[in-house]
Design an enzyme around this catalytic site. Structure first.
Site, PDB file in Angstrom:
ATOM      1  N   LYS A  53     -14.945   4.034 -16.494  1.00 54.83           N
ATOM      2  CA  LYS A  53     -15.118   3.237 -14.901  1.00 54.83           C
ATOM      3  C   LYS A  53     -14.481   3.173 -14.493  1.00 54.83           C
ATOM      4  CE  LYS A  53     -15.245  -0.058 -18.920  1.00 54.83           C
ATOM      5  NZ  LYS A  53     -15.176  -1.490 -19.747  1.00 54.83           N
ATOM      6  N   GLN A  97      -9.310  -3.554 -21.989  1.00 53.42           N
ATOM      7  CA  GLN A  97     -10.315  -3.009 -23.500  1.00 53.42           C
ATOM      8  C   GLN A  97     -10.089  -3.955 -24.104  1.00 53.42           C
ATOM      9  OE1 GLN A  97     -13.228  -1.233 -21.840  1.00 53.42           O
ATOM     10  NE2 GLN A  97     -13.677  -0.631 -23.672  1.00 53.42           N
ATOM     11  N   ASP A 120     -13.842  -9.214 -16.449  1.00 52.32           N
ATOM     12  CA  ASP A 120     -15.023  -9.403 -17.401  1.00 52.32           C
ATOM     13  C   ASP A 120     -15.309 -10.822 -17.470  1.00 52.32           C
ATOM     14  OD1 ASP A 120     -15.162  -6.812 -18.680  1.00 52.32           O
ATOM     15  OD2 ASP A 120     -12.979  -7.504 -19.307  1.00 52.32           O
TER      16      ASP A 120
HETATM   17  N1  GUN Z   1     -15.339  -3.239 -25.115  1.00 53.38           N
HETATM   18  C1  GUN Z   1     -16.211  -3.531 -24.844  1.00 53.38           C
HETATM   19  N2  GUN Z   1     -17.506  -3.631 -23.536  1.00 53.38           N
HETATM   20  C2  GUN Z   1     -16.107  -4.350 -22.883  1.00 53.38           C
HETATM   21  C3  GUN Z   1     -15.850  -4.804 -21.514  1.00 53.38           C
HETATM   22  O1  GUN Z   1     -17.206  -5.390 -21.109  1.00 53.38           O
HETATM   23  N3  GUN Z   1     -15.204  -5.483 -21.006  1.00 53.38           N
HETATM   24  C4  GUN Z   1     -13.570  -5.213 -22.024  1.00 53.38           C
HETATM   25  N4  GUN Z   1     -12.636  -5.363 -21.683  1.00 53.38           N
HETATM   26  N5  GUN Z   1     -13.660  -4.743 -23.047  1.00 53.38           N
HETATM   27  C5  GUN Z   1     -14.878  -4.152 -23.807  1.00 53.38           C
END
Ligand code: GUN
Length: 291
Positions: A53, A97, A120
Site C-alpha cells: 500500500k 490493517q 476502506d
Molecule cells: N486485511 C485484509 N484485507 C484488508 C483490507 O482491505 N483492509 C484492511 N484494513 N485490512 C485488511
C-alpha cells in the site's frame, strides 16, 4: 473453448495512471493526499499488504506513513492514535490493517474512524450510505471487481450475478453495490454462502460468477454456465513441495477447468488483487476532495 483472461494488472495500471495525473493536478494547487496506515502486531501477510500500500502511494505521488504498534497494544492506545489521525487535517485517509490482536475489538476501532477518512469503507455510516445508493466511498475489493467487469465489456446491468461468499469486506458490500440502479450495477444478484443447499445449482445460473468465499479451488468448470464471466476474489495458500516457499497461491476457482467453460476469467494472482490496492488510492484521492 478457452476463456479470455481478464488482466487485472494491466487494468490496474491504466487506472493508476489516471489517478497519478489527478494527484499531480491537486499537488499544483498545494494539496497532497496523505494515507495513514496503522499496523498492529507482526502478522507476515499483513506486513506484505501494508508495504504494498505504501509503495503504491509513492507510485501515484501521494504521501503516506505506516504506524507500527506492538502486538500487546491496548485498545485505548489505538483509539487515542485514531483520534489524533482523525483530528489531523494533513491526514486524508486512515486504514487500520485487519486482523487486529484479540484484545482489540475490531468493531470498536472501525467505529472510531472519521467516516470521511474511512478509505476502506468499513464504517457502518459508509456501509449504510452505500446501501441506500448514496456512497461516500466504495469498498476497495468490490469496487475493483465492478471496475474489472466494466473495463472488460461485462457490464452487470440486466445480467444475473451470483456471488459466493457473504463476508463484510466482499460478498455483502458487492451485492449491495450491484443491485443499485446505477452505472455498472443494475444486476439481478444472488448471494450464496455456507447455508446454501445446492451451490452448483445456483452457480450454474450465473451470467457473472463471483467467487469470494476464501476456499481454494471450490468452483470447478462443471459448476459454471458455458460463456459466463468468472471473477475470482480468492487468494489462498496451498502447500506445494515443488515451490521454494513451500506453497503456491490459488483462487477460489479451479482455474484450469473453469477456463474451458467461461468466456472470460480473472487469474490469481494478477486479477482482483492489483485492483483492490488501486481502489484504495482512488478512495484516498476522493477523501481529499470530500474535505
Ligand atoms: N486485511 C485484509 N484485507 C484488508 C483490507 O482491505 N483492509 C484492511 N484494513 N485490512 C485488511
Amino acid at each position: 473453448m478457452s476463456a479470455a483472461i481478464i488482466d487485472g494488472k494491466k487494468i490496474a495500471e491504466d487506472i493508476k495512471n489516471e489517478i497519478a495525473s489527478e494527484v499531480l493536478k491537486l499537488k499544483q494547487t498545494g494539496v497532497v493526499p496523505h494515507l495513514s496506515v496503522v499496523l498492529v502486531g507482526d502478522n507476515p501477510a499483513s506486513e506484505v499488504y501494508v508495504r504494498n500500500k505504501g509503495k503504491m502511494c509513492e507510485e501515484v505521488g501521494m504521501s503516506h506513513e505506516t504506524i507500527k504498534l506492538p502486538v500487546s497494544t491496548f485498545q485505548d492506545e489505538l483509539l487515542t492514535l485514531i483520534g489524533e489521525l482523525n483530528a489531523n487535517p494533513k491526514v486524508s485517509g486512515i486504514l487500520v490493517q485487519l486482523p487486529l490482536p484479540k484484545q482489540i475489538n475490531e468493531s470498536v476501532i472501525i467505529n472510531s474512524i472519521d467516516p470521511f477518512k474511512d478509505v476502506d469503507c468499513f464504517h457502518p455510516f459508509n456501509v449504510g450510505k452505500l446501501s441506500i445508493g448514496e456512497p461516500v466511498f466504495l469498498p476497495c475489493t468490490p469496487a475493483g471487481v465492478q471496475e474489472l467487469l466494466l473495463r472488460s465489456n461485462a457490464d452487470p446491468s440486466g445480467k444475473h450475478t451470483v456471488i459466493v461468499g457473504r463476508s463484510n469486506i466482499v460478498g455483502k458490500p458487492l451485492a449491495s453495490m450491484l443491485i443499485q440502479k446505477s452505472k455498472g450495477a443494475n444486476s439481478t444478484v444472488t448471494v450464496c454462502h455456507t447455508g446454501t443447499k445446492d451451490l452448483s445449482y445456483h452457480t450454474k445460473q450465473a451470467d457473472i460468477l463471483i467467487a469470494a468465499m476464501g476456499q481454494a479451488e471450490v468452483i470447478r468448470g462443471d459448476m459454471i454456465k458455458p460463456g459466463a464471466v468468472v471473477i475470482d476474489v480468492g487468494m489462498n495458500r496451498v502447500a506445494d513441495a515443488s515451490k521454494k516457499s513451500g506453497f503456491r497461491l490459488t483462487g477460489d476457482v479451479h482455474f484450469d477447468s473453469a477456463k474451458e467453460v467461461a468466456s472470460a476469467i480473472t487469474p490469481v494472482p494478477g486479477g482482483v488483487g492489483p485492483m483492490t490496492i488501486i481502489m484504495l488510492m482512488k478512495n484516498t484521492l476522493k477523501a481529499v476532495l470530500k474535505k
